[in-house]
Design an enzyme around this catalytic site. Structure first.
Site, PDB file in Angstrom:
ATOM      1  N   ASP A 200       0.784  -1.286  -0.017  1.00 13.42           N
ATOM      2  CA  ASP A 200       0.201   0.370  -0.030  1.00 13.42           C
ATOM      3  C   ASP A 200       1.614   0.943   0.326  1.00 13.42           C
ATOM      4  OD1 ASP A 200      -1.877   1.914   0.065  1.00 13.42           O
ATOM      5  OD2 ASP A 200      -2.653   0.882   2.583  1.00 13.42           O
ATOM      6  N   GLU A 226      -1.716  -1.098  -4.300  1.00 14.79           N
ATOM      7  CA  GLU A 226      -2.154  -0.292  -3.621  1.00 14.79           C
ATOM      8  C   GLU A 226      -1.979   1.121  -3.795  1.00 14.79           C
ATOM      9  OE1 GLU A 226      -4.819  -1.292  -0.105  1.00 14.79           O
ATOM     10  OE2 GLU A 226      -4.987   0.584   0.561  1.00 14.79           O
ATOM     11  N   GLU A 252     -10.222   4.099  -2.058  1.00 21.10           N
ATOM     12  CA  GLU A 252     -10.631   4.420  -1.073  1.00 21.10           C
ATOM     13  C   GLU A 252     -11.009   5.970  -0.399  1.00 21.10           C
ATOM     14  OE1 GLU A 252      -6.846   3.214   0.525  1.00 21.10           O
ATOM     15  OE2 GLU A 252      -6.692   4.952   2.434  1.00 21.10           O
ATOM     16  N   HIS A 302     -12.119  -1.545   1.214  1.00 24.17           N
ATOM     17  CA  HIS A 302     -11.118  -0.096   2.678  1.00 24.17           C
ATOM     18  C   HIS A 302     -11.704  -0.445   3.930  1.00 24.17           C
ATOM     19  CE1 HIS A 302      -9.882   3.508   4.107  1.00 24.17           C
ATOM     20  NE2 HIS A 302      -8.939   2.307   3.835  1.00 24.17           N
TER      21      HIS A 302
HETATM   22 MG   LIG Z   1      -4.470   1.884   1.612  1.00 22.40          MG
END
Ligand SMILES: [Mg+2]
Length: 389
Positions: A200, A226, A252, A302
């Site tokens: 991420d 991500e 997200e 998320h």
């Molecule tokens: Mg994230």
């Protein structure tokens, strides 16, 4: 039935240690709960995405902007209420904090609807496609320490998350492309060759830096990469997805059906990660889910926040149809933050005990079956941690 009050509770405590991701370090855990009261004694709970001072500002929107618009309305008319609030705040909203605030209110209205019907939210939506959901653990946050210390700690933490019973592990990056590749290599070493891990970036890269890291990741085979670039950088997303052989995930930081339509039509996502407490609540999440499936884009929510958010997400993860389906269909995951979070572990009268479930079942979490979200927050606990500024 009429809405008689819409209240925000912003909770906070000092974390035992500072945690960081690619954008900032933080030392406090916060949660923003929304409570909708009715004249028939039924109360609904929701949660708004947005930490720290964002939560306090959103409290102002919930109580000072949205509450007066919907006092006296029937809480069961949640789609009517959603559009009324959206339309009346459109000139000042469409994305960001007004929609995060509406999200918490909308989730509370679904909780009320479930309690009135005596049914869990997933039944109101159309039933459970699964009664348990596999969970992945995220941790491996950034700290103010050397690269060498990061590398050693990430390898250890990755192995620890696997040992806790989670079915995959997610790490943060954000020390710069070259160093980040070393962190990813450490995590692959930590979990071993056959265990899924995710990376991420919280949108810290330029497109060219994301390609640099992404090409190294092709060797390490993470399950997804991500938010590699800024959420506004639709071209970057599309180029990365077309140019890399790994899954690109994100979403997200996107809001509502109109934002999601653009994101999906751009063809830059392999996996969509809608945030129900931010994008407009359950009412809007269901429209975004439909849009994702209309584009054959799988959805893995998320998840961030307190036990209210976790419960709302479990209800939704149960209600995601298999897409495309089959004897062994593709399955979503519950995202679970393994770092210190009292508001997830201690907020409820009967805790969800995700960690205990994961440990005893090998990574699976049951979907709550009680009415509404299927949870009951402890008011004394909320009072103890409520902050006003
Ligand atoms: Mg994230």
């Amino acid at each position: 039935m009429k809405i008689t009050a819409v209240k925000s509770h912003v909770l906070a405590y000092d974390l035992p240690e500072e945690l960081g991701y690619s954008q900032l370090y933080y030392a406090k855990r916060t949660a923003h709960l929304v409570e909708v009261e009715t004249d028939e004694g039924v109360t609904g709970w929701g949660e708004c995405f947005g930490p720290g001072n964002i939560a306090l500002a959103n409290k102002g929107i919930v109580e000072k902007v949205i509450q007066p618009m919907i006092l006296g309305d029937d809480p069961l008319d949640r789609d009517v209420i959603w559009h009324k609030v959206y339309n009346m705040t459109r000139d000042h909203g469409q994305k960001g904090m007004p929609i995060q605030s509406l999200s918490g209110v909308d989730i509370a209205l679904w909780d009320i609807a479930g309690k009135v019907a005596g049914l869990p939210v997933h039944k109101l939506i159309g039933g459970a496609h699964r009664r348990e959901v596999r969970a992945y653990g995220y941790g491996m946050m950034l700290k103010r320490e050397s690269l060498e210390d990061h590398i050693a700690r990430f390898a250890d933490e990755a192995a620890a998350i696997k040992d806790m019973g989670f079915t995959a592990a997610k790490m943060k990056v954000g020390l710069g492309p070259k160093n980040d590749v070393k962190l990813c290599q450490a995590v692959r070493r930590g979990v071993g060759d056959d265990f899924p891990f995710m990376v991420d970036a919280n949108h810290c890269y330029t497109t060219s830096d994301a390609f640099y890291v992404g090409r190294a990741l092709e060797e390490l085979e993470p399950y997804w990469f991500e938010e590699p670039v800024a959420p506004e950088d639709l071209d970057g997303y599309r180029e990365l997805r077309a140019g890399l052989s790994i899954n690109i995930s994100g979403g997200e930081a996107e809001f509502g059906r109109w934002g999601w339509r653009q994101l999906l039509e751009n063809r830059g996502l392999d996996i969509a990660q809608p945030e129900v407490c931010g994008l407009g609540g359950i009412t809007e999440y269901l429209r975004v889910l439909t849009l994702c499936h209309a584009h054959f884009t799988p959805v893995i929510n998320h998840v961030w926040g307190s036990a209210v958010s976790v419960a709302a997400n479990l209800q939704l993860l149960a209600a995601i149809p298999a897409m495309p389906g089959g004897l062994h269909p593709w399955q979503p995951y519950l995202e679970f933050d393994t770092t210190d979070n009292k508001f997830r572990d201690e907020l409820l009268k009967e805790p969800l005990d995700i960690q205990g479930q994961v440990k005893s079942t090998g990574g699976m979490v049951q979907v709550p079956t009680g009415a509404g979200l299927g949870i009951e927050p402890d008011r004394d606990y909320i009072e103890r941690f409520t902050v006003s500024e």
